[in-house]
Scaffold this active site. Structure first.
Site, mmCIF file in Angstrom:
data_model
loop_
_atom_site.group_PDB
_atom_site.id
_atom_site.type_symbol
_atom_site.label_atom_id
_atom_site.label_comp_id
_atom_site.label_asym_id
_atom_site.label_seq_id
_atom_site.Cartn_x
_atom_site.Cartn_y
_atom_site.Cartn_z
ATOM 1 N N GLN A 141 37.250 13.373 21.857
ATOM 2 C CA GLN A 141 37.880 12.185 21.275
ATOM 3 C C GLN A 141 37.043 11.624 20.124
ATOM 4 O O GLN A 141 37.553 11.294 19.054
ATOM 5 C CB GLN A 141 38.051 11.116 22.377
ATOM 6 N N LEU A 142 35.747 11.591 20.358
ATOM 7 C CA LEU A 142 34.856 11.016 19.356
ATOM 8 C C LEU A 142 34.775 11.867 18.083
ATOM 9 O O LEU A 142 34.486 11.363 17.007
ATOM 10 C CB LEU A 142 33.472 10.887 20.001
ATOM 11 N N PHE A 198 40.264 36.042 41.227
ATOM 12 C CA PHE A 198 39.350 35.143 40.497
ATOM 13 C C PHE A 198 37.891 35.602 40.613
ATOM 14 O O PHE A 198 36.991 34.761 40.689
ATOM 15 C CB PHE A 198 39.436 33.703 41.027
ATOM 16 N N ALA A 231 33.127 38.615 46.292
ATOM 17 C CA ALA A 231 34.575 38.456 46.450
ATOM 18 C C ALA A 231 34.886 37.738 47.747
ATOM 19 O O ALA A 231 34.972 38.354 48.812
ATOM 20 C CB ALA A 231 35.253 39.830 46.401
ATOM 21 N N GLY A 256 33.582 25.816 45.101
ATOM 22 C CA GLY A 256 34.089 24.774 46.008
ATOM 23 C C GLY A 256 34.533 23.577 45.187
ATOM 24 O O GLY A 256 33.750 23.036 44.397
ATOM 25 N N GLU A 282 24.287 27.985 45.004
ATOM 26 C CA GLU A 282 25.375 28.180 44.034
ATOM 27 C C GLU A 282 25.806 26.825 43.475
ATOM 28 O O GLU A 282 25.990 26.655 42.266
ATOM 29 C CB GLU A 282 26.559 28.870 44.742
HETATM 30 C C1 FAD Z 1 36.979 31.221 36.557
HETATM 31 C C2 FAD Z 1 36.855 31.338 38.046
HETATM 32 C C3 FAD Z 1 35.818 32.062 38.595
HETATM 33 C C4 FAD Z 1 35.720 32.217 39.980
HETATM 34 N N1 FAD Z 1 34.763 33.048 40.506
HETATM 35 C C5 FAD Z 1 34.822 33.369 41.816
HETATM 36 C C6 FAD Z 1 34.004 34.413 42.351
HETATM 37 O O1 FAD Z 1 33.173 35.008 41.649
HETATM 38 N N2 FAD Z 1 34.136 34.737 43.650
HETATM 39 C C7 FAD Z 1 35.036 34.109 44.469
HETATM 40 O O2 FAD Z 1 35.111 34.461 45.635
HETATM 41 N N3 FAD Z 1 35.828 33.124 44.000
HETATM 42 C C8 FAD Z 1 35.765 32.751 42.698
HETATM 43 N N4 FAD Z 1 36.600 31.783 42.194
HETATM 44 C C9 FAD Z 1 37.513 31.111 43.097
HETATM 45 C C10 FAD Z 1 37.204 29.636 43.338
HETATM 46 O O3 FAD Z 1 36.046 29.485 44.089
HETATM 47 C C11 FAD Z 1 38.450 29.014 44.008
HETATM 48 O O4 FAD Z 1 39.485 28.996 43.029
HETATM 49 C C12 FAD Z 1 38.197 27.636 44.544
HETATM 50 O O5 FAD Z 1 37.318 27.669 45.638
HETATM 51 C C13 FAD Z 1 39.486 26.939 44.985
HETATM 52 O O6 FAD Z 1 40.268 27.769 45.784
HETATM 53 P P1 FAD Z 1 41.832 27.976 45.430
HETATM 54 O O7 FAD Z 1 41.945 28.351 44.015
HETATM 55 O O8 FAD Z 1 42.427 28.875 46.448
HETATM 56 O O9 FAD Z 1 42.469 26.527 45.588
HETATM 57 P P2 FAD Z 1 43.042 25.881 46.929
HETATM 58 O O10 FAD Z 1 42.085 26.054 48.027
HETATM 59 O O11 FAD Z 1 44.431 26.358 47.129
HETATM 60 O O12 FAD Z 1 43.080 24.330 46.515
HETATM 61 C C14 FAD Z 1 44.156 23.743 45.784
HETATM 62 C C15 FAD Z 1 43.908 22.233 45.752
HETATM 63 O O13 FAD Z 1 43.924 21.720 47.081
HETATM 64 C C16 FAD Z 1 42.725 21.011 47.322
HETATM 65 N N5 FAD Z 1 42.300 21.175 48.720
HETATM 66 C C17 FAD Z 1 42.195 22.321 49.429
HETATM 67 N N6 FAD Z 1 41.727 22.060 50.661
HETATM 68 C C18 FAD Z 1 41.535 20.724 50.726
HETATM 69 C C19 FAD Z 1 41.046 19.831 51.724
HETATM 70 N N7 FAD Z 1 40.645 20.270 52.915
HETATM 71 N N8 FAD Z 1 40.980 18.515 51.436
HETATM 72 C C20 FAD Z 1 41.365 18.058 50.229
HETATM 73 N N9 FAD Z 1 41.826 18.838 49.237
HETATM 74 C C21 FAD Z 1 41.901 20.163 49.483
HETATM 75 C C22 FAD Z 1 41.687 21.622 46.401
HETATM 76 O O14 FAD Z 1 40.606 20.743 46.184
HETATM 77 C C23 FAD Z 1 42.530 21.877 45.151
HETATM 78 O O15 FAD Z 1 42.622 20.687 44.414
HETATM 79 C C24 FAD Z 1 36.667 31.576 40.828
HETATM 80 C C25 FAD Z 1 37.699 30.825 40.262
HETATM 81 C C26 FAD Z 1 37.831 30.734 38.895
HETATM 82 C C27 FAD Z 1 39.013 29.992 38.333
#
Ligand code: FAD
Length: 380
Positions: free
Chosen positions: A337-338, A157, A125, A365, A243
């Protein structure tokens, strides 16, 4: 394509893995997608079949096979079978390695045998409602109270979040110390104040439990601190490349599968009195898909070989993850699409792959974060 990175024993293991997914997972996966979770019993079967935690030492109940190619084979077979439910890779390739590399002997004795047998399911987490990419922005706290910490905060998540017995929680032990104030604590099922929230409703990965977790004054004994206090952020940076590599390997496997499925379909589906593969556009599309999948395969295989030798750096892992997952998403889209209207039907594997693939450029990430890492390594 012959894969030079594998030897006969890996291919033998591939058969074991393939049979396991075909027999134990494929028949029930549709039901588990409706349930939003796989049964715990499946984990015990996987443990019994020797499919969990290859690198755990024999002293702690594991096979002690520190050869990442086995992890790759298992993930490839799961991707190939199109059954995204079981969170085996999250457990064996991502979370248990934290325990193997950071835990004390006493902690290993306590936790690892169950991780190998499937009796203990794990989660990690990191992400919070307000902080994902920006890990240093986490707010969950773990306040030192002598022989224990008091943990407060919420996470979201979290893969395996409902089934998990052990959760490695990333928390702030020193709010003033920036990334040096972050530590890893193991929170166990049943600890008072540890609650699971919703099993989240996702676009894909329908049989995977992905949950919100909350921690309210949870008393976590000092014996559950993983690694040194304040070293959490460094530990995360050390483990994230593996990872990212396994996500890249899964993506490359999906790319290969898309080529295979499109090729089959193009030979059998007819339109205007001929197989659709006879149209130049279809041929060109599949030719491009096959070429791009192969280039990706060679690169990812090279990264796997380097990782096995301990030579894969964070930049290489980020390149593999960025490249392979972006291609995966491009190819699943082309594959739908295909397949025309059939590609939109859930009974066709390309439809499920389309939904399940969307997450790969986000978790572990995002692509943007991988590009930041790569850009920084170039001195930018
Ligand atoms: C199905 C699923 C499973 C997951 N499993 C785990 C888990 O087991 N453990 C865990 O801890 N997390 C987990 N996650 C979380 C996942 O790692 C995060 O959702 C992900 O790292 C992105 O973080 P965020 O959702 O807060 O997006 P944000 O950080 O809010 O990003 C939103 C947008 O802004 C962009 N952005 C952010 N910072 C920058 C930057 N510096 N430069 C350019 N663009 C940027 C991002 O690329 C993205 O497009 C999971 C998520 C999902 C959906």
């Amino acid at each position: 394509m012959t894969r030079e990175i594998f030897e006969a024993e890996h291919e033998d293991f591939r058969q074991t893995a393939r049979t396991f997914f075909e027999k134990e997972v494929v028949p029930d996966h549709g039901q588990w997608e409706k349930d939003g979770i796989v049964p715990r019993d499946l984990w015990l079967k996987a443990g019994e079949a020797g499919l969990l935690c290859f690198d755990v030492d024999e002293a702690y109940g594991g096979p002690g096979v520190a050869d990442f190619r086995y992890n790759v084979v298992l993930s490839e077979e799961q991707s190939r079978a199109g059954v995204s439910g079981p969170g085996f890779s999250v457990h064996s390739d991502i979370i248990v390695p934290y325990i193997s590399s950071l835990a004390t002997d006493e902690q290993k004795q306590r936790w690892l045998p169950g991780c190998v047998s499937g009796e203990i399911i794990t989660a990690i987490a990191m992400t919070e409602p307000g902080a994902g990419s920006d890990l240093q922005g986490i707010r969950t706290t773990a306040i030192d109270k002598g022989d224990h910490y008091v943990v407060n905060g919420s996470k979201t998540f979290i893969s395996n979040g409902i089934n998990a017995d052990l959760v490695i929680v990333v928390a702030r032990t020193d709010p003033e110390a920036g990334h040096k104030g972050i530590s890893l604590l193991v929170v166990e099922r049943g600890m008072e104040g540890f609650e699971r929230g919703r099993n989240l409703d996702k676009i894909g990965l329908h049989a995977q439990d992905t949950a919100e977790l909350s921690f309210t004054d949870v008393m976590v004994p000092k014996e559950n601190l993983l690694g040194k206090e304040g070293d959490g952020f460094i530990s995360l940076m050390m483990n994230l490349p593996q990872e990212r590599l396994i996500i890249a390997a899964q993506a490359a496997a999906v790319c290969d599968l898309m080529v295979e499925l499109c090729l089959d379909y193009a030979k059998t589906r007819e339109a205007f009195g001929r197989p659709i593969g006879k149209f130049q556009n279809t041929r060109f599309t599949i030719a491009e898909m096959a070429t791009e999948a192969r280039i990706t395969r060679v690169f990812v295989d090279d990264c796997i070989t380097k990782h096995n030798r301990g030579e894969l750096d964070a930049t290489g892992a980020s390149m593999a993850k960025y490249w392979a997952t972006e291609l995966q998403n491009k190819l699943v889209n082309q594959a739908v699409q295909l397949h025309g209207g059939y590609g939109y039907m859930m009974e066709y594997p390309v439809a499920r792959a389309y939904l399940d693939s969307r997450i790969s450029t986000i978790y572990g990430g995002t692509t943007e974060i991988q590009k930041e890492i790569i850009g920084r390594s170039l001195g930018l």
